[in-house]
Design an enzyme around this catalytic site. Structure first.
Site, PDB file in Angstrom:
ATOM      1  N   HIS A  66       0.827  -1.227   0.000  1.00 16.16           N
ATOM      2  CA  HIS A  66       0.000   0.000   0.000  1.00 16.16           C
ATOM      3  C   HIS A  66       0.853   1.265   0.000  1.00 16.16           C
ATOM      4  CE1 HIS A  66      -3.377  -2.662   1.274  1.00 16.16           C
ATOM      5  NE2 HIS A  66      -2.403  -3.259   1.957  1.00 16.16           N
ATOM      6  N   SER A 109      15.796  20.997 -16.294  1.00 14.38           N
ATOM      7  CA  SER A 109      14.620  21.787 -16.632  1.00 14.38           C
ATOM      8  C   SER A 109      15.072  23.030 -17.376  1.00 14.38           C
ATOM      9  CB  SER A 109      13.884  22.172 -15.352  1.00 14.38           C
ATOM     10  OG  SER A 109      13.149  23.356 -15.550  1.00 14.38           O
ATOM     11  N   GLU A 114      10.355   7.939 -16.756  1.00 13.35           N
ATOM     12  CA  GLU A 114       9.004   8.437 -17.049  1.00 13.35           C
ATOM     13  C   GLU A 114       8.579   8.095 -18.467  1.00 13.35           C
ATOM     14  OE1 GLU A 114       8.272  12.604 -15.353  1.00 13.35           O
ATOM     15  OE2 GLU A 114      10.432  12.387 -15.339  1.00 13.35           O
TER      16      GLU A 114
END
Ligand code: ARG
Length: 462
Positions: free
Chosen positions: A160, A281, A294
């Protein structure tokens, strides 16, 4: 489009196809990548027609040398498609007639684009699997190597996404490698079933010329022949099996990617992804993003989409060939390309990870990670688990209100709280013992993880 010139089926038509209809049906821009298989099948077919004396030796030689020239043209990127080429099969025949004259027109006897395309796609997928399986192996090797370094490093294990019980990092990384082991098996399994020749099935019913289907199989190095000509041209199970294996492999890479994203966050602080597998970035100078993980996670959407797309294409189709089947190729090609992009990038990312061993050890023991061990120790001393769970649960609540962990308690305090522990002291409630006592064959005890790793390596090298 005002004429039928060059087309495979002009004879019975008075009108040329509508431009929009022609554009819709044209497939050369994607089926071009099947050329090596179409040429190989054509060569096998020329040999079979020669064996049956349906072409002369001179015609056979003309066809064969035209096919060789076509192969060179495709290989060097000089083959040019015409607007009148509907698909790869038609383009190759058109070029063959240009090169070999009338002899080129004889090769169409006893074949159909329906049996050709089924054969081409099988042969393509056989090669695609042969390229993909080693890339899966490479990702497994990367995980195994990292697991070997971190066999004994305690980390929190989660359920979980809440800290649950300590495990070793090696154990965790190997869990991913075993999932990939099943993917590898599924790809090879699909390869075994697809390696069946369909040539000679013709449009659907077989042909009248006496051709021997086994001759194609042996010429194309396939291990068998389809048993039913209708199934041979209608079946795309082999493509579905590949796509299903690809989708699940994608899901496995995506789950690993997701963990790398989580682990590299400041909140986790477990790992730093290597520079070569990270990006910055454009606006925030401090950023370091796990883009590869990703993107791999993101690409899984298209792998699943490819599988669903083909299943939906197939589900309503009556036997045998229907033109809808032309839609099988793009999802297959896209999935094969996606795997060959993502697998090496993921392997590189795994190899680039720099884990923070101290931070991992710090977090592994916290948050009552040893509560199950305390309850199991009570069981060993005769307490029913139901009651042991309750007692340790109450102790956890008490510790929580005092802001301490069970592992921080000294022997006296622990014995007071859990008298049934008897002479068992806090030494039983350490990370090391939590790991080493989980010594079933699949457990996280370092010795077992070592044995697990050896078994996996045996399979990778086998
Ligand atoms: N381009 C077709 C395909 O990909 C080849 C088979 C065409 N057969 C036909 N009967 N029109 O499925």
């Amino acid at each position: 489009m005002t004429d039928h010139e060059g087309r495979l089926w002009g004879g019975r038509f008075a009108e040329a196809p509508d431009a929009a209809a022609w554009s819709l049906g044209r497939s050369v821009h994607f089926d071009v990548r099947l050329w090596p298989y179409d040429v190989a099948g054509s060569r096998a077919h020329a040999d079979e027609l020669r064996r049956l004396k349906l072409v002369t030796a001179a015609d056979h030689a003309a066809i064969t040398s035209a096919l060789e020239a076509i192969q060179v043209e495709f290989g060097s990127g000089t083959f040019t498609f015409r607007d009148s080429d509907e698909d790869l099969h038609g383009a190759i025949e058109r070029r063959m007639v240009e090169l070999a004259g009338e002899a080129g027109g004889r090769l169409r006897a006893g074949r159909s684009r329906n049996d050709q395309i089924a054969s081409d796609l099988r042969l393509y997928l056989r090669d695609a699997i042969d390229a993909t399986a080693p890339a899966v192996r490479e990702l497994q090797h990367a995980l195994a190597d990292r697991a070997e370094e971190t066999l004994e490093w305690p980390v929190p294990g989660y359920t979980h996404l809440q800290r649950a019980q300590p495990v070793t990092l090696g154990h965790h990384l190997l869990a991913h490698a075993w999932a990939l082991e099943r993917d590898h098996g599924r790809l090879l399994d699909a390869r075994g079933r697809l390696d069946v020749s369909t040539l000679g099935a013709g449009a659907l019913a077989g042909v009248t010329l006496g051709i021997d289907p086994a001759a194609y199989a042996s010429s194309l190095g396939m291990s068998g022949v389809a048993r039913n000509s209708m199934d041979a041209v209608a079946d795309r199970d082999f493509a579905v099996e590949f796509l299903a294996a690809a989708a699940l492999l994608g899901v496995h890479m995506s789950r690993l990617g997701e963990e790398i994203v989580l682990w590299s966050s400041t909140e986790f602080g477990w790992v730093r992804v290597g520079d070569a597998f990270s990006t910055g970035s454009s606006i925030m100078p401090q950023k370091r993003n796990p883009d590869v993980a990703e993107l791999v996670r993101g690409k899984t959407g298209r792998l699943i989409g490819a599988l669903v797309s083909l299943l939906v294409t197939l589900k309503g189709l009556p036997l045998t060939y229907n033109r809808d089947l032309q839609e099988d190729k793009e999802p297959v090609f896209d999935a094969a390309d996606t795997l060959l992009l993502t697998l090496p990038a993921m392997a590189g990312t795994v190899r680039s990870l720099v884990f923070d061993r101290e931070r991992l050890a710090e977090t592994a023991g916290g948050e009552f990670a040893l509560a199950t061990d305390a309850a199991e120790e009570l069981v060993r001393r005769g307490v029913p688990f139901r009651e042991a769970h309750e007692r340790v649960g109450r102790l956890v609540a008490a510790c929580e209100s005092q802001g301490i962990d069970i592992a921080d308690m000294d022997a006296t305090a622990l014995r007071q709280a859990l008298p049934a522990l008897g002479d068992a002291g806090p030494e039983l409630l350490t990370l090391q013992s939590a790991l080493s006592r989980r010594d079933a064959t699949f457990g996280t005890a370092p010795d077992q993880v070592r044995a697990q790793l050896a078994e996996l390596r045996g399979r990778l090298d086998g």
